[in-house]
Write an enzyme that holds these catalytic residues in place. Structure first.
Site, PDB file in Angstrom:
ATOM      1  N   ARG A  36      55.610  26.852  -5.677  1.00  0.00           N
ATOM      2  CA  ARG A  36      55.137  28.164  -6.111  1.00  0.00           C
ATOM      3  C   ARG A  36      55.961  28.699  -7.267  1.00  0.00           C
ATOM      4  NH1 ARG A  36      58.121  27.990  -1.543  1.00  0.00           N
ATOM      5  NH2 ARG A  36      59.256  29.789  -0.757  1.00  0.00           N
ATOM      6  N   ARG A  68      61.456  28.503  -8.909  1.00  0.00           N
ATOM      7  CA  ARG A  68      62.642  28.205  -8.106  1.00  0.00           C
ATOM      8  C   ARG A  68      62.308  27.252  -6.967  1.00  0.00           C
ATOM      9  NH1 ARG A  68      64.383  33.360  -6.217  1.00  0.00           N
ATOM     10  NH2 ARG A  68      65.755  33.615  -7.980  1.00  0.00           N
ATOM     11  N   TYR A  69      61.118  27.421  -6.392  1.00  0.00           N
ATOM     12  CA  TYR A  69      60.671  26.551  -5.299  1.00  0.00           C
ATOM     13  C   TYR A  69      59.581  25.652  -5.835  1.00  0.00           C
ATOM     14  CZ  TYR A  69      62.688  30.544  -2.819  1.00  0.00           C
ATOM     15  OH  TYR A  69      63.513  31.541  -2.394  1.00  0.00           O
ATOM     16  N   CYS A  92      61.449  52.181  -9.245  1.00  0.00           N
ATOM     17  CA  CYS A  92      62.208  52.386  -8.018  1.00  0.00           C
ATOM     18  C   CYS A  92      63.688  52.387  -8.375  1.00  0.00           C
ATOM     19  CB  CYS A  92      61.910  51.256  -7.048  1.00  0.00           C
ATOM     20  SG  CYS A  92      60.142  50.949  -6.894  1.00  0.00           S
ATOM     21  N   ASP A 149      69.290  44.161  -2.759  1.00  0.00           N
ATOM     22  CA  ASP A 149      69.923  43.248  -3.708  1.00  0.00           C
ATOM     23  C   ASP A 149      71.081  43.942  -4.431  1.00  0.00           C
ATOM     24  OD1 ASP A 149      68.313  40.877  -3.396  1.00  0.00           O
ATOM     25  OD2 ASP A 149      66.661  42.045  -4.243  1.00  0.00           O
ATOM     26  N   LYS A 170      65.660  32.737  -1.093  1.00  0.00           N
ATOM     27  CA  LYS A 170      65.625  33.649   0.053  1.00  0.00           C
ATOM     28  C   LYS A 170      65.833  32.888   1.358  1.00  0.00           C
ATOM     29  CE  LYS A 170      61.649  35.820  -1.643  1.00  0.00           C
ATOM     30  NZ  LYS A 170      61.967  35.901  -3.053  1.00  0.00           N
ATOM     31  N   ASP A 207      67.949  37.510  -0.542  1.00  0.00           N
ATOM     32  CA  ASP A 207      67.835  36.653  -1.711  1.00  0.00           C
ATOM     33  C   ASP A 207      69.269  36.376  -2.145  1.00  0.00           C
ATOM     34  OD1 ASP A 207      66.577  35.315  -3.888  1.00  0.00           O
ATOM     35  OD2 ASP A 207      64.939  36.761  -3.705  1.00  0.00           O
ATOM     36  N   CYS A 261      55.866  49.055 -14.812  1.00  0.00           N
ATOM     37  CA  CYS A 261      55.485  49.480 -13.460  1.00  0.00           C
ATOM     38  C   CYS A 261      54.926  50.897 -13.536  1.00  0.00           C
ATOM     39  CB  CYS A 261      56.694  49.486 -12.531  1.00  0.00           C
ATOM     40  SG  CYS A 261      57.500  47.882 -12.377  1.00  0.00           S
ATOM     41  N   ARG A 309      65.025  44.252 -10.407  1.00  0.00           N
ATOM     42  CA  ARG A 309      64.801  43.827 -11.797  1.00  0.00           C
ATOM     43  C   ARG A 309      64.983  45.000 -12.755  1.00  0.00           C
ATOM     44  NH1 ARG A 309      59.846  40.692 -10.187  1.00  0.00           N
ATOM     45  NH2 ARG A 309      60.734  38.749  -9.463  1.00  0.00           N
ATOM     46  N   CYS A 359      65.560  49.070  -7.773  1.00  0.00           N
ATOM     47  CA  CYS A 359      64.863  47.860  -8.235  1.00  0.00           C
ATOM     48  C   CYS A 359      65.819  46.715  -8.563  1.00  0.00           C
ATOM     49  CB  CYS A 359      64.042  48.184  -9.480  1.00  0.00           C
ATOM     50  SG  CYS A 359      63.254  46.730 -10.178  1.00  0.00           S
TER      51      CYS A 359
END
Ligand SMILES: *Cc1c(COP(=O)(O)O)cnc(C)c1O
Ligand code: SF4
Length: 358
Positions: free
Chosen positions: A106, A102-103, A119, A283, A327, A320, A115, A124, A122
């Protein structure tokens, strides 16, 4: 406590965990009346809680902040119209599987979608889970080729899923492959492992991190009670191995959305030599409305923290932007509309009176 040694755990699995509604009930983590709703939740969104965390939960506290983050609840079946399957818009920025670019400088590299814990908030949650596995060898090769071909990529952020679930051998090989790319100068790893499965931070894993010269570990941690003695020791091992640590937290109603909890969390992290980096606004992931605060609440909290804790303990409060727009910091603004500056007590001051650029 069980007699596990750090090196005896199977390579790609956390050492012992609770997954199904029946297991949650057996361990006293949900009430009998919740069983059917929780079965529906876990059919939709993966659930796993490591033994490490189960031990930290106080089953007599209905508001336990560890349970709130990891024990599936009926509220997750309530979907709000503004919620999204891909809340931060990773999908449009995915040139090859496993890469989010996206950037310019990076990329995210997601070697797996597994995972050690799942969570409940989450971002995602629609893509992570035990059945989603790891990138196939050819896909990982294609992802590395993409990074090699894009000389503007200065930093690779390993995320997922949780990259520290990979065996030290595979992680070390991946870090070595990235380190061999001349323009990749920094490797950052986002993980929850030091808190949720600290036994994995063993010598083999530390050796894998040491393969490249500039590896940073960013710990995802939301409540000071997650930072047990074993978690503290795991962080110390990482930092003592020469790997700097940062943290990211998510602002969560019912977990940490009050100034006292955030103060204790950020102080404890800094004491452990983990620099608070981001505090994420929740989010718009599906079924997570019960966790979300308003942005105004988050701003009031950042203002309160500014007045009471060291600058070392101040993360940047970020949102975000839904739709893949990236972000941005959304913390308290101290410059009023008329150009006056508010101090931490809310009093206004001129700066500097009548000054203009020459
Ligand atoms: C969050 C994020 C990053 C990292 O952003 P930083 O501000 O550098 O921490 C990079 N790529 C994507 C796609 C992200 O979502
Ligand atoms: S560790 Fe990260 S990716 Fe995994 S469930 Fe938690 S928030 Fe999601």
């Amino acid at each position: 406590m069980s007699p596990r040694s750090p090196t005896s755990s199977p390579p790609d699995r956390p050492s012992g965990s609770v997954k199904t509604a029946a297991e949650l009930r057996e361990r006293g983590l949900i009430e009998p009346g919740e069983l059917i709703a929780v079965e529906r939740v876990v059919a939709r969104f993966a659930a796993t809680i490591t033994e490490e965390l189960v031990e930290l939960i106080n089953p007599d506290d209905p508001d336990d902040p560890i349970a709130a983050q990891f024990v599936p609840r009926a509220e997750e079946l309530t979907l709000a119209p503004e919620e999204l399957a891909d809340p931060i818009g990773d999908e449009p920025h995915t040139p090859v599987p496993g890469i989010t670019h996206r950037y310019p400088d990076r990329v995210l590299l997601k070697p797996l979608h597994v995972c050690p814990v799942y969570c409940r908030f989450c971002f995602r949650r629609e893509v992570v889970g035990p059945g989603t596995g790891v990138l196939a060898e050819a896909e990982l090769e294609a992802a590395l080729a993409y990074i090699r071909e894009h000389s503007e990529i200065w930093e690779v952020i390993l995320t997922g899923g949780d990259p520290l679930v990979l065996s030290p051998r595979r992680l070390g090989a991946l870090i070595a492959a990235l380190d061999a790319i001349e323009h990749v100068r920094v490797i950052r790893i986002h993980t929850r492992v030091p808190v949720v499965d600290p036994r994995r931070i063993n010598d083999e894993l530390l050796a894998a991190l040491a393969v490249a010269s500039a590896v940073y570990v960013v710990l995802h941690c939301n409540h000071p009670r997650e930072l047990s003695a074993r978690a503290a020791e795991a962080c110390a091992r990482i930092v003592n191995a020469g790997v700097p640590m940062l943290s990211q937290s998510v602002l969560l109603r019912g977990v940490n959305a009050d100034a006292d909890t955030l103060e204790a969390l950020f102080r404890r992290l800094v004491e452990l030599r983990v620099k608070p980096y981001y505090l994420h606004h929740g989010d718009l992931a599906r079924g997570t409305g019960h966790f979300r605060t308003t942005i105004e609440t988050g701003q009031a909290l950042t203002r309160a923290l500014r007045g009471r804790v060291s600058g070392l303990c101040q993360p940047t409060y970020v949102l975000d932007i839904p739709g893949g727009h990236g972000k941005v910091p959304i913390g308290a603004n101290y410059i009023e509309q008329d150009g006056q500056i508010a101090d931490i007590n809310g009093e206004l001051h001129e700066y500097p009176p009548h000054a203009e650029e020459p």
